[in-house]
Motif scaffolding. Structure first.
Motif, PDB file in Angstrom:
ATOM      1  N   ALA A 308     -70.774  12.781  -2.547  1.00 20.79           N
ATOM      2  CA  ALA A 308     -70.332  13.462  -3.752  1.00 20.79           C
ATOM      3  C   ALA A 308     -70.144  12.372  -4.796  1.00 20.79           C
ATOM      4  CB  ALA A 308     -69.324  14.186  -3.722  1.00 20.79           C
ATOM      5  N   GLY A 310     -68.374  12.101  -7.864  1.00 15.76           N
ATOM      6  CA  GLY A 310     -66.899  12.374  -8.305  1.00 15.76           C
ATOM      7  C   GLY A 310     -65.818  11.416  -7.474  1.00 15.76           C
ATOM      8  N   PRO A 311     -65.741  11.878  -6.404  1.00  8.70           N
ATOM      9  CA  PRO A 311     -64.903  11.151  -5.470  1.00  8.70           C
ATOM     10  C   PRO A 311     -65.256   9.407  -5.355  1.00  8.70           C
ATOM     11  CG  PRO A 311     -65.641  13.001  -4.371  1.00  8.70           C
ATOM     12  CD  PRO A 311     -66.155  12.828  -5.599  1.00  8.70           C
ATOM     13  N   VAL A 383     -67.073  15.047   1.355  1.00  5.25           N
ATOM     14  CA  VAL A 383     -66.778  16.311   0.995  1.00  5.25           C
ATOM     15  C   VAL A 383     -67.664  17.425   1.275  1.00  5.25           C
ATOM     16  CG1 VAL A 383     -66.298  17.348  -1.296  1.00  5.25           C
ATOM     17  CG2 VAL A 383     -66.225  15.144  -1.320  1.00  5.25           C
ATOM     18  N   SER A 384     -66.995  18.070   2.249  1.00  5.47           N
ATOM     19  CA  SER A 384     -67.630  19.307   2.972  1.00  5.47           C
ATOM     20  C   SER A 384     -68.619  20.120   2.139  1.00  5.47           C
ATOM     21  CB  SER A 384     -66.919  19.909   3.912  1.00  5.47           C
ATOM     22  OG  SER A 384     -66.039  20.768   3.281  1.00  5.47           O
ATOM     23  N   ILE A 386     -70.737  23.762   2.558  1.00  2.00           N
ATOM     24  CA  ILE A 386     -70.978  24.517   3.725  1.00  2.00           C
ATOM     25  C   ILE A 386     -71.696  24.321   4.895  1.00  2.00           C
ATOM     26  CG2 ILE A 386     -69.513  26.385   2.690  1.00  2.00           C
ATOM     27  CD1 ILE A 386     -72.542  27.439   2.003  1.00  2.00           C
ATOM     28  N   MET A 416     -62.679  14.842   2.640  1.00  2.00           N
ATOM     29  CA  MET A 416     -61.798  15.607   1.395  1.00  2.00           C
ATOM     30  C   MET A 416     -61.913  17.290   1.701  1.00  2.00           C
ATOM     31  SD  MET A 416     -62.771  13.659  -2.197  1.00  2.00           S
ATOM     32  CE  MET A 416     -61.289  14.769  -2.996  1.00  2.00           C
ATOM     33  N   GLY A 417     -60.854  17.897   1.099  1.00  2.00           N
ATOM     34  CA  GLY A 417     -60.925  19.361   1.527  1.00  2.00           C
ATOM     35  C   GLY A 417     -60.587  19.864   2.701  1.00  2.00           C
ATOM     36  N   LYS A 418     -61.308  20.840   2.810  1.00  2.32           N
ATOM     37  CA  LYS A 418     -61.048  21.451   4.145  1.00  2.32           C
ATOM     38  C   LYS A 418     -61.036  20.751   5.556  1.00  2.32           C
ATOM     39  CE  LYS A 418     -62.196  25.995   5.998  1.00  2.32           C
ATOM     40  NZ  LYS A 418     -63.800  26.202   6.541  1.00  2.32           N
ATOM     41  N   TYR A 421     -58.665  18.621   7.377  1.00  2.00           N
ATOM     42  CA  TYR A 421     -57.537  19.341   8.458  1.00  2.00           C
ATOM     43  C   TYR A 421     -58.391  19.982   9.557  1.00  2.00           C
ATOM     44  CZ  TYR A 421     -55.313  19.190   3.953  1.00  2.00           C
ATOM     45  OH  TYR A 421     -54.796  19.033   2.590  1.00  2.00           O
ATOM     46  N   VAL A 437     -57.024  12.125   2.789  1.00  3.07           N
ATOM     47  CA  VAL A 437     -57.522  13.242   2.124  1.00  3.07           C
ATOM     48  C   VAL A 437     -57.936  13.057   0.669  1.00  3.07           C
ATOM     49  CG1 VAL A 437     -56.689  15.583   1.151  1.00  3.07           C
ATOM     50  CG2 VAL A 437     -55.701  14.740   3.202  1.00  3.07           C
ATOM     51  N   PHE A 438     -57.410  12.196   0.027  1.00  4.62           N
ATOM     52  CA  PHE A 438     -57.703  11.631  -1.336  1.00  4.62           C
ATOM     53  C   PHE A 438     -58.674  10.333  -1.417  1.00  4.62           C
ATOM     54  CE2 PHE A 438     -53.994  14.236  -1.943  1.00  4.62           C
ATOM     55  CZ  PHE A 438     -54.263  15.290  -2.919  1.00  4.62           C
ATOM     56  N   GLU A 440     -58.819   7.936  -3.522  1.00  4.87           N
ATOM     57  CA  GLU A 440     -58.006   6.970  -3.990  1.00  4.87           C
ATOM     58  C   GLU A 440     -57.358   6.081  -2.972  1.00  4.87           C
ATOM     59  OE1 GLU A 440     -57.765  10.019  -5.334  1.00  4.87           O
ATOM     60  OE2 GLU A 440     -57.897  10.089  -7.719  1.00  4.87           O
TER      61      GLU A 440
END
Lengths: 701, 701
Positions: A308, A310-311, A383-384, A386, A416-418, A421, A437-438, A440
């Motif tokens: 992705a 953006g990240p 970034v997952s 689905i 990132m995201g779900k 975890y 998680v982030f 940065e």
């Protein structure tokens, strides 16, 4: 005396063991058994035959077997007697949980001093008092001699905390992040074992790769810089140092003093030793996660592989804010990636594989990026969407890393995201990859890792012992001391002192009449400067106390009357001084101050009013090597002005470097001088040296 | 056209609905049903009679009931036809998930333009294309028109993301933090609905209290500043703006251009509008958690109540790094606290209740601190000792807050360690108290909240429309334009232009012989300055192109020959210029540049080489009010130098304020000027005005 009995005890006694629910005496026993400690645990309690199912003894002396370590949690009045028992029994180490010592003041201080004497007398090494204990996860030891509610995961990170309360939080956070610890020590009042002791121990400890510290104050500063620097060259040391502002507010008697506040002292100490300072506890953990599993990069070129855009941009922004570069990928790398990626993917760096890419693309791109000779470190971002299985992606990242066979290159991951975890993230952690998680965070961690690499690569340099005239220097200081401790040195004494250390000041004459002033000006040569010198006058220009470029006897006379008039308002002893008028060059300020806990701090800044207004200064701990002096100058934002900027002549940097070292030598050699400040020092064009235009200095109280 | 049909549709059609496992068409239906959406959902699929158990239709037109919103996920080739159907059916809004438009370039751009035309033709408001959809949690709506894997918790925070991929991560993070959303919009390519539209909508939306944005670029900049400023005065707007470095690297043709890079443009925009910028996604969430539930403080005095010293110091350090103060507690507050606290507790601020304190002490201290008239905000810290029940502490904190009855004072909590993950923390969140793991986070959040308070309290000021001579200004610009677009303005043209806007420059004469130069100097009055002026020469002093303080005809002649010699190396047209030699004052640089996306940016900095080396500059977006001009000056680190420092005379700030406003007016009124830079401007002592010593300016290409 080594810390062997603390960190590898063969047996443990818990003095003050208890069965009561939620009591410290019970938690200590439970934690030791939960380990389980790899040796026998002996409860000691005069009122009970057994504690939590284990046979108990009335005193340490009654234990039939040898005891290496005593964990003590009895009322404070009884601690000394327990230490006597331990001494008699031959116990080698103690963890003293009990509070009520130095931290409560008054009697507590006396009690702690008595405790220290007893420990020394018996040769017992001790942690505490007033601490939450210590933990060692080494499978041959498994010592949890603490009342912490959270056990430590085994790992390679050693943690010391000067706050017991924070210790509990630290353990919980480490566990929630999956950060494994080799040891955890709550230092308490440091009656015996200090930060220095632990750093020396962990520097040599095979089960420890990274050291984390939460510190509120430094210990023995004579030894700390050397011990810490030695340890930091072997293992990354990361620290949160708190209390930076409370102490910074004290009033200042000189520019240098005001600038070199305590927090700058801590920064100077970290700069000197190579300890990396984290601004917050959270940053400390972000960095620790990376240092614990990844090697330092060999250089600063980073590749980013992401699904992705953006990240990827967020990580790039952070990298660019440090001294990191985005790696340029070779044509081979690009070709390898292109072969597996969708047409819409962007095979620049950051490599944006786009959302439809899955495990196959991650494997190839991770491997190709790591194999690229222009890449020193890799950030992988996922970034997952689905449609993509995060566990399969995690496996692909690990396979890609293994395929590349580049264990020398750090790899950091952001899920990132779900998925942060879920099991994929766990799989990565299990395979020694730090997961954030982030996006940065891995970028921040890489900046810190590369900072440590550059620290280790940079030359230490030499401390030059100059030939100086210490007799002359002593005479100048004696002369000032005749006016009492804490006195200001006079201009003539300062000139003598500095000259004895090979630092020439501009010639000056003290004058006491207009005629006198004119004669002095004629001897020194026109144009001249006249100024007021008074112990109470820190900022001469505030009261118009400096008159420049006096070209004639008439101007000198006029200046004499004007300055005499202004000086009258001072209501304190003062002199009028005549000096040659020096021009042409960049002004800097150079001085040192004495910090009770940190030693001598040298401060260099851009001169004039700018140093105060713009705060562009470099602060370093003495002694300062030649290499450090150079780095000190280069670290100034205004360094380009000294190197010659926009047509300006380059300044005499070599002369400034030598002056910094000479002043450092003076600071170290003359403990009777508390502060000394040369302001301004004129940096003349290269080859023409430096000129000290004004100096102030003060004796120790 | 309002966004009513998007945010409160009565019925939804999903065009491209599908039953296939892990397909977007299925996830859209599932998410809508999971809501459950408060109205009928109509699957549209020409190949199926039903989808996931719901009757399906071949086209939108065949749906017998009215359709407010169409969620479209069909191949890109079919999107226009679907919009035609929607138009015929009278559908009011669309969420276009389908990708393959502007973002792929080429045909995609044409397709997106055709899509825009069709949407306008039918009056359909649309989100996307190329987005992950939108969510509205309002219980009367419950619209999840997205394929996000994570549902949104209901709440009062609206989130817009320019990155679809980040959207998924944002939802997962918000859920894990317990942050409830009123709406989430993935903007995609913004064929219709823009950042501006959403800000206007949410500013008036009763279910939204805070707006969060992840943005990569700004939209319509003519309207954005006003719309954003209006929204930010009503509700806190927090933004992460990425891409700050990639754009910052473009080459610069002037100082101002180089300094006002795009990231500064974004900062100027945020400064103007009152949008708070978060440096990282993590910080965005830290702040959002506080803004979502707490009021802004009325002033900056903070109390800290803690059961451990260390975390209290960590929070204090952060507060002091912002413009926050530790509150001084009244004798009554101290007495109330003392009555319940152990003797060893420290009843200063931070109030260290020590580890033995429990619920009873928290209740009293929280309540007393909040009731104290000198306290504007409260941070409560709890580190769990094993002996204290964290759930009871959480209840006590809530009771303390309720007892105080001070709903106007923000309360932020840090539950450190294991308790961060337990029911106590959940209890606090359920009672609308933000809970953080690290004690630094609430301090960071309070700094941001207080920054917004100060932003809202400060005067906006007035944009002054000066009486200027636009005809003269136009003539000067026309004269330069005769040399073609992108030309540099000549010194004379610049003097004319500025003078027409009421900004006086020093008189100057262009000379072409030594005799000429002497005559000019005699007319202007000795001493004079001579300098080279050439379009290619940005930094005159680089080549020694400025000679100061020429006192006699002989010196002027010498200077003429010397400068002619140096100018020869330039190989471009140049002039020699004579000006009076102005002295006595502080030099600043003042200019503007045109940013394609942000408008006109004004830059003010400390003059000379310092502006480039020390980067002490203020950047603001035009038009600049009188109040802004004052704040711009005050925001410089070097502002004390302008106010008069250490015996220096105060500068003529009023004249500088007026000059800033006049230049802002010029920048706004003369779009043909791309950049203009006055460097240096001499700020004379108060009452003596300012003098522009040199100017450069360039026409738009």
């Amino acid at each position: 005396m080594s810390l062997e009995k603390l960190f590898r005890p063969g047996s443990v006694a818990v003095v003050g063991a208890s069965s009561s629910e939620a009591s410290i005496g019970a938690e200590l026993i439970k934690n030791l058994l939960r380990g389980p400690f790899q040796g026998p645990v002996f409860p000691v309690n005069p009122h009970r035959k057994w504690v939590l199912g284990i046979k108990a003894y009335a005193t340490v002396c009654e234990i039939p077997d040898p005891v290496d370590l005593a964990v003590i949690s009895v009322p404070k009045e009884r601690v000394l007697a327990v230490i006597d028992d331990c001494g008699k029994k031959g116990v080698g180490a103690a963890v003293i949980i009990t509070a009520g010592f130095k931290e409560v003041g008054g009697d507590g201080v006396a009690l702690e001093n008595a405790l220290r004497d007893k420990l020394r007398q018996y040769g017992i090494r001790a942690i505490g008092p007033n601490c939450m204990g210590m933990i060692v996860t080494n499978p041959e030891v498994r010592l949890n001699a603490s009342f912490a509610a959270t056990p430590a995961l085994p790992g390679n990170v050693a943690f010391l905390s000067q706050s017991g309360a924070l210790g509990e939080a630290i353990l919980a956070l480490a566990k929630s992040l999956g950060l494994g610890l080799s040891a955890f020590v709550s230092l308490g009042n440091r009656v015996d074992v200090s930060v220095n002791d632990l750093l020396q121990h962990w520097a040599e400890d095979d089960s420890t790769s990274v050291v984390l510290m939460y510190i509120e104050s430094f210990g023995n500063m004579q030894r700390f810089p050397l011990i810490a620097a030695n340890a930091a060259r072997k293992k990354p040391i990361l620290a949160v140092k708190s209390g930076r502002t409370a102490e910074g507010a004290r009033a200042a008697s000189s520019h240098t003093g005001a600038l070199a506040s305590r927090d700058l002292a801590a920064d100077a100490l970290f700069e000197k030793t190579g300890i990396l300072r984290a601004a917050t506890m959270e940053e400390l953990f972000t960095l620790a996660t990376a240092f614990a599993s990844q090697p330092l990069p060999k250089a600063n070129r980073v590749a980013i592989v992401t699904n992705a855009g953006g990240p990827g941009i967020l990580a790039t922004d952070v990298l660019a804010s440090g001294d990191m570069k985005l790696a340029g990928l070779t044509p081979e790398t690009i070709q390898t990636m292109r072969a597996v990626l969708p047409a819409e993917a962007s095979v620049n760096n950051p490599v944006d594989m786009i959302a439809t890419s899955g495990p196959a693309q991650y494997e190839v791109c991770v491997s190709a990026a790591l194999k690229d000779p222009g890449v020193d470190a890799l950030i992988v971002i996922f970034v997952s969407p689905i449609t993509i299985d995060s566990y399969a992606v995690a496996q692909a990242v690990v396979r890609g890393k293994e395929l590349a066979a580049t264990p020398e290159k750090p790899v950091l991951v952001s899920f990132m995201g779900k998925v942060a975890y879920e099991e994929g993230a766990r799989y990565l952690k299990d395979h020694k990859l730090p997961v954030y998680v982030f996006p940065e965070e891995p970028a921040h961690a890489l900046i810190a890792m590369d900072k440590l690499r550059r620290f280790r690569e940079r030359p230490i340099g030499d401390v030059v012992r100059f030939e100086v005239d210490k007799t002359r220097a002593s005479a100048a200081i004696d002369s000032a001391l005749a006016r009492g401790p804490g006195s200001q040195l006079s201009p003539m004494e300062l000139a003598e002192l500095l000259s004895a250390y090979g630092i020439a000041t501009l010639p000056l004459e003290v004058v006491d009449s207009p005629e006198n002033a004119v004669q002095a000006a004629e001897r020194l040569g026109f144009p001249v400067v006249m100024k007021i010198s008074a112990p109470t006058l820190v900022h001469k220009s505030d009261i118009g106390g400096v008159l420049l470029d006096l070209k004639s006897p008439m101007e000198v006379k006029g200046a004499y009357y004007e300055l005499s008039e202004r000086a009258r308002a001072l209501s304190s002893p003062h002199h009028l001084i005549v000096q040659p008028y020096a021009r042409g060059g960049q002004e800097v300020i150079l001085g040192f101050s004495s910090e009770r806990t940190a030693g001598k701090l040298l401060v260099l800044g851009l001169g004039g009013v700018y140093v105060e207004v713009l705060k562009d200064i470099a602060v370093r701990l003495c002694p300062i090597t030649d290499a450090e002096a150079h780095r000190m100058i280069e670290s100034l934002k205004s360094a380009p002005l000294l190197r010659g900027y926009r047509g300006g002549a380059p300044g005499d940097i070599d002369a400034l470097v030598e002056m910094i070292q000479r002043l450092s030598y003076l600071a170290e050699s003359e403990p009777r001088i508390e502060t000394l400040e040369m302001n301004p020092v004129l940096i003349r064009p290269a080859g023409h040296g430096v000129a000290v235009l004004d100096v102030r200095g003060k004796l120790r109280e």
